[in-house]
Design an enzyme around this catalytic site. Structure first.
Site, PDB file in Angstrom:
ATOM      1  CB  THR A 145      -0.893   0.006   1.254  1.00 32.13           C
ATOM      2  OG1 THR A 145      -1.655  -1.208   1.290  1.00 32.13           O
ATOM      3  CG2 THR A 145      -1.830   1.202   1.257  1.00 32.13           C
ATOM      4  CD  GLU A 146      -1.264   5.150  -0.994  1.00 32.60           C
ATOM      5  OE1 GLU A 146      -0.563   5.689  -1.856  1.00 32.60           O
ATOM      6  OE2 GLU A 146      -2.507   5.068  -1.078  1.00 32.60           O
ATOM      7  CG  LEU A 147       5.103   2.637  -4.149  1.00 35.08           C
ATOM      8  CD1 LEU A 147       6.091   3.455  -4.981  1.00 35.08           C
ATOM      9  CD2 LEU A 147       5.045   1.216  -4.683  1.00 35.08           C
ATOM     10  CD1 TRP A 299       2.878   6.598  -2.562  1.00 38.11           C
ATOM     11  CD2 TRP A 299       3.403   6.055  -4.662  1.00 38.11           C
ATOM     12  NE1 TRP A 299       1.717   6.211  -3.185  1.00 38.11           N
ATOM     13  CE2 TRP A 299       2.014   5.876  -4.478  1.00 38.11           C
ATOM     14  CE3 TRP A 299       3.956   5.778  -5.909  1.00 38.11           C
ATOM     15  CZ2 TRP A 299       1.169   5.418  -5.511  1.00 38.11           C
ATOM     16  CZ3 TRP A 299       3.118   5.329  -6.921  1.00 38.11           C
ATOM     17  CH2 TRP A 299       1.755   5.148  -6.719  1.00 38.11           C
TER      18      TRP A 299
END
Length: 431
Positions: A145-147, A299
């Protein structure tokens, strides 16, 4: 030859309706169906369908020379099934070309990797099984999730059999090193790590339509020149971004679709560049070193940390309260409760509570359906309170909870009977 790896994140949360304090214990339906359907319809029309159609055209035109990767959250797939099955069909067409890789992630697009390894693995397994069922492919590479990534999260991912993982090429973890190489996990070097080139990715995702940007307008030739003119030894440029970049974040009027249509042709014609999928990059390249990430990165925002989701007391209180329910969740067999559990974990709920009004305030406001983060917090905690009552009823821990659960069932049965009798009385009165 320099490798270009294109990856897109596809995600839409189930948004909660305005759930009041007085709804707790009375109404167990939490979702804003109108908003969820209308938002998905808008994004489908502006982004998913036209971009998929364009990419299919490009994939057929360039065949094995053009390659891309997607991760589609389980929550997004649930919404597509419910509101827009044609979107799933359009993604199937892309996958069927053989040049589109689907990545694994957590089913709920959650932050669970930060909290519980067993639940994390359960969600990843559920997502992989869903991808296999819908698209007929088994993911080999993971994106959280979200890098979100750390050395420990990478270890967990490798223990599940994944060959590689995507994350952010954050400056504070790279120092003088470049993101444009393949790295490996610091705990288990067998896990390969692909790092996002955030400058070149954000030039498309965030700056493309900004007329105040010194490089505006961004042409495909200018962009390809940037790719070619990087340091000679750099092996791979990872361009990771939200899929909604095309048509939603960057409107059609900015010329984003023309840019996307022309870019593969320019890259393919340049002898110094070629497209690869994440799996191909991991197989063909050798890691230059381990990347050490003792504390989680993401990120998001300028800091590339977790403060977008866990940066204030409200977010942390909601997060801790949610995962305090895990012991009972593991005993729960009620499918309705388990479904709500999946949707309660979506990271967007915590993002809405962010109080980052400074460096990245505009970005947070754009994605937020609430007027204030405090409103988001109160709404979420009301939903969570009702969910907790239902879970305690389904999985009582003490004699007192058992008695309360029994009383709740008796009251619920009587309320249903009263409503039935009232309906019969009205029907008799109208005759």
């Amino acid at each position: 030859m320099r490798n270009i790896c294109f990856y897109f994140q596809v995600h839409q949360p189930f948004r909660f309706r305005r759930y009041r304090f007085f709804d707790i214990g009375q109404d167990h339906y939490y979702y804003d169906d109108y908003t969820n359907e209308s938002v998905l319809d808008k994004v489908k029309t502006k982004c998913y369908l036209p971009t998929n159609q364009l990419l299919l055209k490009l994939l057929k035109k360039h065949k094995d020379k053009f390659k891309i990767a997607f991760s589609i959250s389980g929550v997004a797939l649930d919404q597509f099934k419910l509101y827009a099955p044609e979107v799933i069909d359009s993604f199937k067409e892309l996958v069927d070309t053989g040049n589109v890789e689907l990545l694994a992630e957590t089913y709920s697009h959650s932050l669970v990797a930060l909290k519980d390894e067993k639940e994390f693995k359960n969600q990843v397994k559920q997502h992989a099984e869903t991808v296999k069922e819908i698209f007929g492919v088994k993911p080999k590479v993971f994106r959280n999730t979200e890098l979100i990534y750390s050395d420990e999260i990478g270890r967990m991912v490798k223990s599940m059999g994944y060959e590689g993982m995507l994350t952010e090429g954050a400056k504070h973890i790279l120092g003088w090193k470049s993101p444009d190489f393949l790295y490996c996990n610091a705990i288990d070097p067998k896990l390969k790590v692909l790092l996002k080139n955030f400058t070149l990715s954000d030039d498309i995702a965030f700056r493309f339509g900004n007329k105040g940007w010194c490089e505006w307008p961004l042409t495909t030739q200018k962009y390809v020149d940037w790719l070619v003119n990087l340091e000679r030894k750099e092996e791979i440029v990872n361009l990771f971004m939200d899929y909604e970049t095309f048509g939603e974040h960057q409107w059609k009027e900015t010329g984003i679709f023309e840019f996307l249509e022309d870019l593969p042709d320019k890259i393919i014609k340049n002898k110094a560049l070629q497209f690869v999928t994440p799996s191909e990059a991991i197989k063909e390249l050798q890691p230059v070193s381990a990347v050490h990430v003792p504390n989680p990165i993401s990120w998001a925002d300028e800091e590339r940390d977790l403060t977008a989701w866990l940066g204030n007391e409200m977010q942390n209180e909601a997060f801790e309260k949610l995962y305090s329910l895990l012991p009972k969740i593991r005993q729960c067999e009620d499918e309705k409760l388990l479904k709500d559990w999946r949707y309660l974990q979506v990271s967007d709920h915590f993002y809405y509570m962010s109080t980052k009004f400074f460096s990245d305030g505009e970005v947070h406001a754009y994605f937020n359906p609430y007027e204030t983060p405090y409103e988001a917090f109160i709404n979420y905690m009301n939903v969570l309170s009702d969910f907790t009552l239902r879970l305690n009823s389904a999985v009582p821990e003490s004699n007192l909870e058992q008695e309360l659960a029994n009383l709740s069932r008796i009251i619920e049965k009587k309320e249903k009977k009263i409503k039935k009798l009232e309906k019969q009385l009205k029907t008799s009165a109208n005759k």
